[in-house]
Write a protein that holds these residues in place. Structure first.
Motif, short mmCIF file in Angstrom:
data_model
loop_
_atom_site.label_atom_id
_atom_site.label_comp_id
_atom_site.label_asym_id
_atom_site.label_seq_id
_atom_site.Cartn_x
_atom_site.Cartn_y
_atom_site.Cartn_z
N ARG B 230 0.82 -1.21 0.00
CA ARG B 230 0.00 0.00 0.00
C ARG B 230 0.85 1.26 0.00
O ARG B 230 0.51 2.25 -0.63
CB ARG B 230 -0.93 -0.03 1.22
CG ARG B 230 -2.03 1.01 1.20
CD ARG B 230 -2.91 0.83 -0.02
NE ARG B 230 -3.99 1.79 -0.08
CZ ARG B 230 -5.22 1.57 0.33
NH1 ARG B 230 -5.54 0.40 0.82
NH2 ARG B 230 -6.14 2.51 0.25
N GLU B 261 -2.05 -5.18 -2.59
CA GLU B 261 -2.84 -4.04 -2.10
C GLU B 261 -2.65 -2.79 -2.94
O GLU B 261 -3.60 -2.09 -3.28
CB GLU B 261 -2.47 -3.70 -0.65
CG GLU B 261 -3.30 -4.46 0.36
CD GLU B 261 -3.00 -4.00 1.77
OE1 GLU B 261 -2.63 -2.82 1.99
OE2 GLU B 261 -3.11 -4.83 2.69
N HIS B 265 -5.52 -1.18 -5.27
CA HIS B 265 -5.91 0.19 -4.92
C HIS B 265 -5.82 1.09 -6.16
O HIS B 265 -6.73 1.89 -6.44
CB HIS B 265 -5.02 0.71 -3.80
CG HIS B 265 -5.24 2.15 -3.47
ND1 HIS B 265 -6.36 2.59 -2.81
CD2 HIS B 265 -4.50 3.25 -3.73
CE1 HIS B 265 -6.30 3.91 -2.67
NE2 HIS B 265 -5.18 4.33 -3.22
N ARG B 268 -8.75 0.55 -8.40
CA ARG B 268 -9.95 1.24 -7.88
C ARG B 268 -9.89 2.74 -8.17
O ARG B 268 -10.91 3.40 -8.34
CB ARG B 268 -10.13 0.99 -6.38
CG ARG B 268 -10.77 -0.38 -6.08
CD ARG B 268 -11.01 -0.58 -4.60
NE ARG B 268 -11.80 0.45 -4.00
CZ ARG B 268 -13.12 0.53 -4.02
NH1 ARG B 268 -13.82 -0.41 -4.64
NH2 ARG B 268 -13.75 1.52 -3.44
#
Lengths: 397, 397
Positions: B230, B261, B265, B268
């Motif tokens: 992330r 992740e 992400h 998205r």
């Protein structure tokens, strides 16, 4: 929730009509609109068929009574479209079943639902993720809808037993597939429900599964695809969800994992990437807040029964987006209409460029009724596609 | 490809200017625009600093000569912005380095590039996928750009040795990090190149890696993030790519895998899901076909050297989207300007709502030059963000 309630006799007539040969949800709606009620439609159907050079087998009153009684004995009942327990979200789809057979707690049908679907041959990781997602969605207030299949479906139901889950069966409620999941079905009835549009005693056939999938997506504000190969029933459910104007979510996975192909493909096509429950919750929450009561107009919020209110119900339900088949003057065909011929004709006339139903009817030289009775079959057979505005196109094999 | 070519003396002056204290690519451009050439800027800089109550250490001619000679000895050379071998795609970014030190084959810099970046601690599957992707991109005609780090970067370079790959170093070309990858660097020079904007002998510091990442994305039509946690450098590269108007791709992974992740992400947030090389190729192919020669206006397509053509180059390069710092009359500050003070002031004045540079300068009461010299540092320190239209905002910690 308000709504009309059918009389026992009306319910039997509705059941006879939907169980009669060649009558699906769309034809049921056309007939109700045309004849004002199920009893009148049953009276008219043999003549209509004769005029078309066909015969049609009507379901008898005795058969309908037997089905209602058998359902009662296993603790179930039939809920009719427009009745208070009929899920309003499902009612908004084009091919909503006039009657739903329900076991368990019908009240879960009216709570916000999210569908979780995926591969029968789920990986351990996929099943684990599904369990986490279903538990979190349940805790966020969603009822988890799935198809009681092995793999992802099973993991979804199991993790949402306490918060409420709905199993949508492809066959009759007494024909559970796979049989290994009968204990799971019994457990989920405590806080959830099992539903089917099919008669008791009907063992699901291959074509009943995709047909059932439209109800899984249709009950739900959104559908999450967890693990799905490139060609799979879950992708059919996702397509139904999309066509029904519902949100589609997909769980991503490594491109090296064949079970991730379907989900990754859906994301490339515009599905929302779901890596945790909040991704679903934040997208669906605004839809719950919407007042969806427009689906049942205030004029119908009364207890009255009788053909008139049923007529009013059907008239009122012809809302934008819920297109009824066009009502033409009673057609007098010039030649014998063979339903297989109509299928071939429609498939021949349709191309990949969408055209309007009216144009299709005109080009066919057949009656609007013949054409519209053929379309649902073709749609469920995945041969044609409906587009916004009532346009139709053929799906290339 | 056409372009201007600097004289040896001009190249040394450019090098002295960019190696002088407080002069980064943006300030370099401002100074060139203001004084018409590097030599004039070097002459003016001490006075400018004195007027601002500061001193500035200029790089000497001897230092510049030593750097050019040392680079020559290891087989490298300096390519100046606007010269035929300077990559036009990189030239279009806001903070393009005036000079690039290059080892290997400079001609690969002008071929269509795609960046592949990701975790240093790559999984075996991630490295395998990266290898496949890099090989397929290479076969499709793309040069693979990466940062020579362990893990994904290494897999990307290794799989594209035969088709051409570019390593962008964070320190000097003789300061390879990690040292284990020195053999890989040597192998990739046969069909590819290594580049750096930093002086020989500079061992990369922590802050040099994110700064370097803007060149990885800036050289490339698109950047693919393969495995990224992330918070990771790869996401910084993706952010640079996005801000530079380039395409961002991300490889999805299971939500149960922490290394997925970052990629999930990004998807998205709008990155294109990449599950195979064709997803990159089909998105980038139309960009290759675009005529990008507008980046170097026809008036500059000549061999002329001298300050005039350099001035013309810089004037012409102030194209829409390549914003030069505003040129104000020579400022006479009313009080001693401390660069730390300016940083604090700018950070205090900026909020999360983007404002125009002009408004920022006005609100600060400082000179446009002081403010603009501060902005690149803050930007590379990930404290502020530039928006389309020259707007600026602060990034909340």
């Amino acid at each position: 929730m308000a709504g009309i309630v059918l009389s026992d006799r009306q319910r039997l007539d509705w059941l006879r009509l939907i169980r009669s040969e060649s009558v699906g949800p769309r034809t049921f709606r056309s007939l109700m609109n045309r004849f004002g009620g199920a009893a009148a439609a049953l009276d008219a159907l043999p003549d209509l068929a004769r005029q078309a050079g066909r015969t049609v087998r009507l379901s008898t009153l005795a058969e309908a009574e037997r089905e209602v009684e058998a359902l009662r004995r296993i603790g179930g009942r039939l809920i009719a479209m427009g009745e208070p327990d009929y899920p309003r979200v499902l009612q908004a789809i084009d091919t909503a079943p006039p009657l739903l057979a329900v076991l368990g707690r019908p009240e879960v049908l009216s709570r916000p639902c999210a569908a979780l679907v995926g591969s029968r041959n789920a990986s351990a990781a996929g099943a684990k993720f599904t369990g986490r997602l279903a538990r979190d969605l349940g805790e966020a207030g969603f009822v988890v809808v799935s198809g009681l299949a092995r793999g992802i479906d099973t993991a979804a139901h199991e993790a949402s037993l306490a918060t409420g889950t709905i199993a949508v069966l492809a066959g009759g409620l007494d024909e559970v597939y796979p049989p290994q999941n009968i204990p799971l079905l019994q457990r989920l009835l405590a806080e959830g429900a099992a539903i089917s549009e099919m008669p008791l005693g009907l063992a699901p056939r291959g074509r009943d599964f995709p047909r059932r999938n439209r109800l899984v997506s249709g009950l739900s504000l959104g559908t999450v695809v967890v693990e799905a190969a490139r060609k799979s029933g879950s992708l059919i459910t996702a397509r139904f969800a999309n066509e029904q104007g519902r949100l589609v979510f997909a769980v991503p996975g490594s491109p090296l994992d064949p079970r991730a192909e379907g989900g990754n493909h859906l994301i490339r096509e515009g599905a929302i990437l779901c890596a945790e429950a909040s991704h679903v919750v934040e997208a669906l929450a605004p839809l719950i807040e919407e007042d969806r009561s427009y689906l049942l107009p205030p004029s119908l919020v009364r207890d009255g029964a009788g053909e008139d209110s049923a007529q009013a119900l059907w008239d009122e339900l012809d809302l934008p987006g819920i297109e009824a088949a066009p009502v033409a003057p009673v057609p007098v065909p010039e030649r014998v209409t063979d339903s297989i011929d109509v299928r071939s004709l429609v498939l021949q006339l349709l191309g990949t460029t969408p055209i309007a139903l009216d144009d299709l009817v005109r080009a066919s030289g057949r009656s609007a009724r013949d054409i519209s009775m053929t379309l649902l079959d073709l749609e469920l057979g995945n041969l044609i596609r409906r587009h916004p505005g009532g346009l139709l196109s053929r799906i290339e094999a």
